[in-house]
Design a protein around this motif. Structure first.
Motif, mmCIF file in Angstrom:
data_model
loop_
_atom_site.group_PDB
_atom_site.id
_atom_site.type_symbol
_atom_site.label_atom_id
_atom_site.label_comp_id
_atom_site.label_asym_id
_atom_site.label_seq_id
_atom_site.Cartn_x
_atom_site.Cartn_y
_atom_site.Cartn_z
ATOM 1 N N LEU A 1 21.048 -74.421 -24.078
ATOM 2 C CA LEU A 1 21.290 -75.371 -25.166
ATOM 3 C C LEU A 1 20.032 -76.167 -25.490
ATOM 4 C CD1 LEU A 1 23.381 -76.642 -27.078
ATOM 5 C CD2 LEU A 1 23.921 -78.264 -25.254
ATOM 6 N N ALA A 2 19.288 -76.571 -24.466
ATOM 7 C CA ALA A 2 18.052 -77.329 -24.689
ATOM 8 C C ALA A 2 17.023 -76.482 -25.437
ATOM 9 C CB ALA A 2 17.483 -77.811 -23.354
ATOM 10 N N ALA B 1 16.753 -84.243 -28.644
ATOM 11 C CA ALA B 1 17.002 -83.852 -30.031
ATOM 12 C C ALA B 1 18.134 -84.710 -30.573
ATOM 13 C CB ALA B 1 17.368 -82.375 -30.119
ATOM 14 N N PRO B 2 18.195 -84.908 -31.898
ATOM 15 C CA PRO B 2 19.299 -85.669 -32.499
ATOM 16 C C PRO B 2 20.641 -84.971 -32.304
ATOM 17 C CG PRO B 2 17.465 -85.429 -34.042
ATOM 18 C CD PRO B 2 17.191 -84.500 -32.899
ATOM 19 N N GLU C 1 14.381 -75.192 -30.836
ATOM 20 C CA GLU C 1 14.099 -74.271 -31.935
ATOM 21 C C GLU C 1 14.661 -74.795 -33.247
ATOM 22 O OE1 GLU C 1 14.221 -70.113 -29.309
ATOM 23 O OE2 GLU C 1 15.911 -70.683 -30.587
ATOM 24 N N LEU C 2 15.894 -75.274 -33.227
ATOM 25 C CA LEU C 2 16.524 -75.767 -34.457
ATOM 26 C C LEU C 2 15.863 -77.041 -34.955
ATOM 27 C CD1 LEU C 2 20.314 -75.115 -33.724
ATOM 28 C CD2 LEU C 2 18.718 -73.720 -35.046
ATOM 29 N N GLY C 3 15.361 -77.861 -34.030
ATOM 30 C CA GLY C 3 14.691 -79.090 -34.442
ATOM 31 C C GLY C 3 13.432 -78.830 -35.245
ATOM 32 N N ALA C 4 12.820 -77.662 -35.028
ATOM 33 C CA ALA C 4 11.601 -77.295 -35.752
ATOM 34 C C ALA C 4 11.869 -76.312 -36.882
ATOM 35 C CB ALA C 4 10.601 -76.691 -34.774
ATOM 36 N N VAL D 1 21.420 -81.881 -34.458
ATOM 37 C CA VAL D 1 20.718 -80.663 -34.045
ATOM 38 C C VAL D 1 21.409 -80.034 -32.838
ATOM 39 C CG1 VAL D 1 18.556 -79.747 -33.121
ATOM 40 C CG2 VAL D 1 18.510 -81.408 -34.979
ATOM 41 N N VAL D 2 21.756 -80.856 -31.845
ATOM 42 C CA VAL D 2 22.415 -80.350 -30.644
ATOM 43 C C VAL D 2 23.797 -79.792 -30.997
ATOM 44 C CG1 VAL D 2 23.202 -80.905 -28.318
ATOM 45 C CG2 VAL D 2 21.147 -81.989 -29.217
ATOM 46 N N ALA D 3 24.516 -80.474 -31.895
ATOM 47 C CA ALA D 3 25.823 -79.970 -32.332
ATOM 48 C C ALA D 3 25.678 -78.614 -33.008
ATOM 49 C CB ALA D 3 26.476 -80.970 -33.282
ATOM 50 N N GLY D 4 24.604 -78.434 -33.777
ATOM 51 C CA GLY D 4 24.349 -77.135 -34.394
ATOM 52 C C GLY D 4 24.054 -76.059 -33.369
ATOM 53 N N ALA D 5 23.295 -76.420 -32.338
ATOM 54 C CA ALA D 5 22.991 -75.463 -31.275
ATOM 55 C C ALA D 5 24.267 -75.033 -30.552
ATOM 56 C CB ALA D 5 21.996 -76.073 -30.296
ATOM 57 N N LEU D 6 25.222 -75.954 -30.395
ATOM 58 C CA LEU D 6 26.499 -75.615 -29.768
ATOM 59 C C LEU D 6 27.291 -74.605 -30.601
ATOM 60 C CD1 LEU D 6 27.872 -79.038 -28.457
ATOM 61 C CD2 LEU D 6 27.315 -77.041 -27.073
#
Length: 257
Positions: free
Chosen positions: A122-123, A12-13, A128-131, A16-21
């Motif tokens: 996190l993955a 994921a970009p 989920e956030l990527g979609a 997106v990963v920063a948002g998941a964190l």
């Protein structure tokens, strides 16, 4: 101070990963008490055995939290295959032979298991956030100041501040939606630039994405809000922001500076 490192590649970009964190739901199952649904700079986390950690970083580069006995750092690095997530955990060992034995036999093993479990969580959240559906916001800058607008409704958020924007319709690109929303809310056209900060989770399947923007003409008016206001980088932390916008204050300060 002992330190343990672990790394994982998430497909994921970085935004997106920063948002998941930032999404504290990803901490479920770790025995950590959090002040709200989103991690924000200065938040205090309470872990098992009363361990307290203050969030010292929460932006596109990752998240850090530190206390008297424990420090946690997660760094994000963009790669051609996704985002490399590098976790570092360091802690203070109780003195003496017993303390060192417990550190080797218990502390390191426990920390490694926690990091492995967290990487998997996190993955999943990043996928989920990527979609997810997108709400866009405009970080409109003029003369070193940022445009904020004060909510008129609903009653629970009236008087709080946010960035202009709104939902992306199915047939729209995010940038097109942002231009439309600024005309509807402020009565002015804008030129949309690059994304600012991470994708901020609003719901399970909805994120807030902010773009830098410049006025293309006219003077902004509060057509759907109580007021509009131009604020400096130093004034940003003092505003009563909506929770999702408050998370972005460090990124907005970087934009102004």
């Amino acid at each position: 101070m002992p330190e343990l490192r672990a790394s994982a590649l998430v497909d994921a970009p970085v935004a997106v990963v920063a948002g998941a964190l930032l999404d504290t739901s990803s901490l479920a199952g770790f025995g950590v008490k959090v002040p709200g649904p989103l991690l924000c700079l200065g938040d205090v986390l309470t872990g098992p055995f009363g361990v307290r950690l203050a969030v010292t970083r929460a932006d596109l580069s990752g998240v850090s939290a530190a206390g008297d006995l424990l420090e946690l750092h997660t760094d994000l690095v963009a790669t051609g295959a996704g985002t490399l997530v590098v976790d570092r955990v360091s802690w203070t060992t109780v003195g003496g032979v017993v303390g060192r034995f417990a550190d080797v036999t218990v502390g390191r093993g426990m920390a490694l298991r926690v990091l492995e479990k967290r990487s998997a969580s996190l993955a999943r959240r990043s996928a989920e956030l990527g979609a997810a559906r997108v709400v866009v916001g405009a970080a409109i800058v003029r003369g070193g100041r940022l445009l904020a607008q004060q909510r008129a409704f609903p009653e629970s958020h009236a008087g709080q501040w946010e960035l202009p924007g709104g939902r992306v319709e199915p047939e729209e690109k995010p940038e097109e939606a942002l231009v439309r929303e600024c005309v509807e809310e402020l009565g002015v056209p804008v030129v949309v630039g690059e994304q600012v900060g991470p994708d901020v989770p609003l719901k399970q399947d909805l994120v807030l994405r902010i773009y830098a923007a410049e006025l293309a003409g006219g003077e902004p008016e509060a057509l759907e809000h109580n007021a509009v206001r131009w604020v400096t980088a130093g004034q940003l932390p003092g505003l009563d922001w909506l929770p999702a916008d408050r998370v972005l204050v460090p990124a907005l300060q970087d934009l102004l500076n």
